[in-house]
Enzyme design. Structure first.
Site, PDB file in Angstrom:
ATOM      1  N   LYS A  60      49.831 138.014 113.923  1.00  0.00           N
ATOM      2  CA  LYS A  60      49.651 138.344 112.625  1.00  0.00           C
ATOM      3  C   LYS A  60      49.727 139.982 112.875  1.00  0.00           C
ATOM      4  O   LYS A  60      50.325 140.823 112.086  1.00  0.00           O
ATOM      5  CB  LYS A  60      48.334 138.239 111.893  1.00  0.00           C
ATOM      6  CG  LYS A  60      48.350 136.972 111.045  1.00  0.00           C
ATOM      7  CD  LYS A  60      47.043 136.736 110.405  1.00  0.00           C
ATOM      8  CE  LYS A  60      46.566 135.461 109.904  1.00  0.00           C
ATOM      9  NZ  LYS A  60      45.642 135.131 108.953  1.00  0.00           N
ATOM     10  N   GLU A  62      45.015 124.461 115.994  1.00  0.00           N
ATOM     11  CA  GLU A  62      44.569 125.882 115.886  1.00  0.00           C
ATOM     12  C   GLU A  62      43.085 125.819 116.428  1.00  0.00           C
ATOM     13  O   GLU A  62      42.614 126.728 117.185  1.00  0.00           O
ATOM     14  CB  GLU A  62      44.677 126.339 114.409  1.00  0.00           C
ATOM     15  CG  GLU A  62      45.769 127.043 114.205  1.00  0.00           C
ATOM     16  CD  GLU A  62      45.681 128.023 112.936  1.00  0.00           C
ATOM     17  OE1 GLU A  62      44.703 128.071 112.477  1.00  0.00           O
ATOM     18  OE2 GLU A  62      46.999 128.353 112.321  1.00  0.00           O
ATOM     19  N   HIS A  98      61.074 104.360 112.262  1.00  0.00           N
ATOM     20  CA  HIS A  98      62.360 104.551 112.416  1.00  0.00           C
ATOM     21  C   HIS A  98      62.781 105.654 112.939  1.00  0.00           C
ATOM     22  O   HIS A  98      64.135 105.924 112.899  1.00  0.00           O
ATOM     23  CB  HIS A  98      63.301 104.289 111.231  1.00  0.00           C
ATOM     24  CG  HIS A  98      63.002 102.840 110.786  1.00  0.00           C
ATOM     25  ND1 HIS A  98      63.435 101.607 110.836  1.00  0.00           N
ATOM     26  CD2 HIS A  98      61.819 102.354 109.944  1.00  0.00           C
ATOM     27  CE1 HIS A  98      63.011 100.573 110.499  1.00  0.00           C
ATOM     28  NE2 HIS A  98      62.071 100.790 109.911  1.00  0.00           N
TER      29      HIS A  98
HETATM   30  O1  PA5 Z   1      43.054 128.454 109.964  1.00  0.00           O
HETATM   31  C1  PA5 Z   1      43.395 129.533 109.964  1.00  0.00           C
HETATM   32  O2  PA5 Z   1      42.526 130.483 110.261  1.00  0.00           O
HETATM   33  C2  PA5 Z   1      44.611 130.156 109.651  1.00  0.00           C
HETATM   34  O3  PA5 Z   1      45.654 129.005 109.901  1.00  0.00           O
HETATM   35  C3  PA5 Z   1      44.961 130.759 108.406  1.00  0.00           C
HETATM   36  O4  PA5 Z   1      44.652 129.999 107.458  1.00  0.00           O
HETATM   37  C4  PA5 Z   1      46.159 131.375 108.301  1.00  0.00           C
HETATM   38  O5  PA5 Z   1      46.521 132.015 109.159  1.00  0.00           O
HETATM   39  C5  PA5 Z   1      46.062 132.300 106.732  1.00  0.00           C
HETATM   40  O6  PA5 Z   1      45.158 133.015 106.901  1.00  0.00           O
HETATM   41  P1  PA5 Z   1      44.544 133.665 105.718  1.00  0.00           P
HETATM   42  O7  PA5 Z   1      43.685 132.667 104.917  1.00  0.00           O
HETATM   43  O8  PA5 Z   1      43.650 134.660 106.242  1.00  0.00           O
HETATM   44  O9  PA5 Z   1      45.612 134.479 104.640  1.00  0.00           O
END
Ligand code: PA5
Length: 478
Positions: free
Chosen positions: A448, A305, A334
């Site tokens: 989202k 990310e 493996h």
């Molecule tokens: O790292 C990130 O920003 C995302 O992976 C969020 O953690 C994930 O989408 C969940 O978001 P939130 O903590 O706002 O519910």
């Protein structure tokens, strides 16, 4: 071999994580596949710029995750709250996803007994069982709820944005069930961890009287494991979160330096950047420790990310990002190793090794006259797992596959804290070298928003119509 920290207190000297980058070098894996010392030296000024960029962001309060090792008041509150909670609940359930779940899983698997939830309460120090519900698969969620006695369960709703559909849906479900089962006492069974200003969860928690922990504004989901997001679930199960943060502070001592020969996060980021530029587009994190499997998954999200971005460079649109893969030694020898050795030479493999495991398991001598068994007698599983790691690194090196190793003297909160902090800094630094913003996630946000639109969230009508048109359907999609 570079030690992560050099300013450690004597108490922890023997617990420093070390970083061995020998097998990333051209002299180990060949000039077509490794980096030369000359290349690293030539990159030193750019690397120093990256380190200064990060320190500048830090000084201006834009990356508060870097200061989490020093959040004293919060930690005291987390520990007191967790100790108190442990006396009144027998199950603690995290509702969260992505960065709001993977850190808690990583800490729990790394630092608790491998079969923690199956232990008798006294063997768990009378601490609650811990679950993380990081999916909305109905069978998974319903199955978990089947296993819980709501009167003795506390749910920790974790969402930085305070509005993620998966987590808010789970909250709605458990809130409803708790209210049906417990009436007004339901609120005592929900703890919210969220941003103070974004989303709805903060206000709801205040309105309904949930205990509330705040995530600092510039701590994004995947960088939040050392905030109450990861600390509370860890402390509830008795993990020493002060030691965890001491480990992170230890790593900070060297990871703030702008000299790549001193700063292991900068060195590894720079080497990975150079290797990415020459076509090594896959980053494998392969701990040789079953308990670090969760940490490898946490890293996979952090790397993916943070670095997978489309960006503009010189008026051109470019798509950037090394693909992270989490693998487990010896298990994935493996299943994956064949590919790593014989497949395309597009991978850089990082091993995480544990020098001293908690337990020593001896392999008893056998005198069966069988070559495949008898030679193992008198050795230990400890020797076997580490021999397999060394053998794998050697074989990869001989086949010109660059690899490096983080060596943890032991698996404990202090060493895990170091590794987490180092990997976070390394990710931020390579992001800068790659020219991306490692702290945003526009594609995740777009996903989202599409979900909100599909399910009819107010404020997303136009987007819902656009999606419906694209799908060739009427206005109502679901
Ligand atoms: O790292 C990130 O920003 C995302 O992976 C969020 O953690 C994930 O989408 C969940 O978001 P939130 O903590 O706002 O519910």
């Amino acid at each position: 071999m570079v030690a992560i920290a050099h300013a450690a207190s004597d108490r922890w000297t023997h617990q420093r994580v070390r970083f061995d980058f020998t097998n990333l070098l051209a002299e180990s894996v060949g000039s077509a596949h490794g980096v030369t010392l000359r290349e690293l030296r030539a990159m030193a000024p750019r690397a120093a710029d990256a380190a200064r960029w990060l320190q500048h962001l830090r000084a201006s309060g834009q990356v508060e995750w870097m200061d989490l090792p020093y959040q004293r008041g919060v930690v005291e509150r987390v520990v007191t709250f967790a100790d108190n909670l442990a006396t009144r609940c027998e199950a603690f359930v995290v509702l969260g996803i992505g960065g709001s779940a993977l850190g808690a899983i990583a800490l729990h698997t790394a630092l608790n007994h491998p079969f923690y939830n199956e232990l008798a309460p006294a063997q768990r120090g009378n601490r609650p069982r811990v679950y993380v519900l990081d999916n909305v698969d109905p069978d998974f969620v319903a199955g978990a709820l089947d296993r819980l006695d709501l009167r003795r369960t506390v749910f920790n709703v974790v969402t930085k944005s305070g509005s993620t559909a998966e987590t808010m849906a789970q909250l709605a479900i458990v809130r409803d069930r708790l209210r049906a089962a417990l009436g007004a006492a339901a609120a005592d069974h929900i703890v919210a961890t969220t941003d103070a200003a974004r989303g709805d969860l903060h206000a709801l928690a205040e309105q309904e009287g949930y205990a509330l922990f705040e995530i600092p504004p510039t701590v994004g989901g995947r960088f939040s494991v050392l905030s109450p997001v990861g600390l509370l679930p860890a402390a509830v199960s008795g993990i020493d979160v002060r030691e965890l943060l001491a480990g992170a502070a230890e790593a900070d001592a060297s990871c703030r330096d702008d000299d790549l020969w001193v700063n292991p996060a900068l060195l590894n980021a720079t080497a990975h950047y150079l290797l990415y530029e020459r076509g090594k587009h896959i980053t494998v994190l392969m701990p040789y420790s079953q308990k670090l499997r969760g940490l490898a998954d946490w890293f996979r999200q952090l790397w993916a990310e943070s670095l997978g971005k489309t960006c503009q460079v010189d008026a051109r649109t470019i798509e950037v990002g090394p693909t992270p893969v989490s693998a487990l030694g010896v298990t994935d020898q493996h299943s994956q190793l064949q590919l790593y050795l014989d497949g395309p030479p597009d991978k850089v493999i990082t091993f995480v090794a544990v020098d001293r495991f908690d337990r020593v398991v001896a392999i008893p001598p056998t005198h069966l006259g069988l070559g495949s068994v008898d030679y193992l007698g008198g050795h230990t599983l400890n020797e076997l797992i580490n021999a397999e790691r060394v053998a794998t690194a050697l074989t990869l090196t001989r086949r010109h596959r660059p690899n490096c190793t983080f060596l943890l003297p032991e698996l404990r909160a202090f060493t895990v804290g170091q590794l987490i902090y180092l990997l976070e800094v390394q990710t931020a630094l390579i992001g800068h070298l790659l020219g991306v913003n490692p702290f945003d996630q526009p594609a995740v946000e777009a996903g989202k928003e599409a979900t909100y639109a599909l399910l009819g969230r107010p404020g997303y009508t136009a987007q819902a119509q656009r999606l419906a048109r694209r799908l060739g359907m009427g206005r109502k999609i679901l």
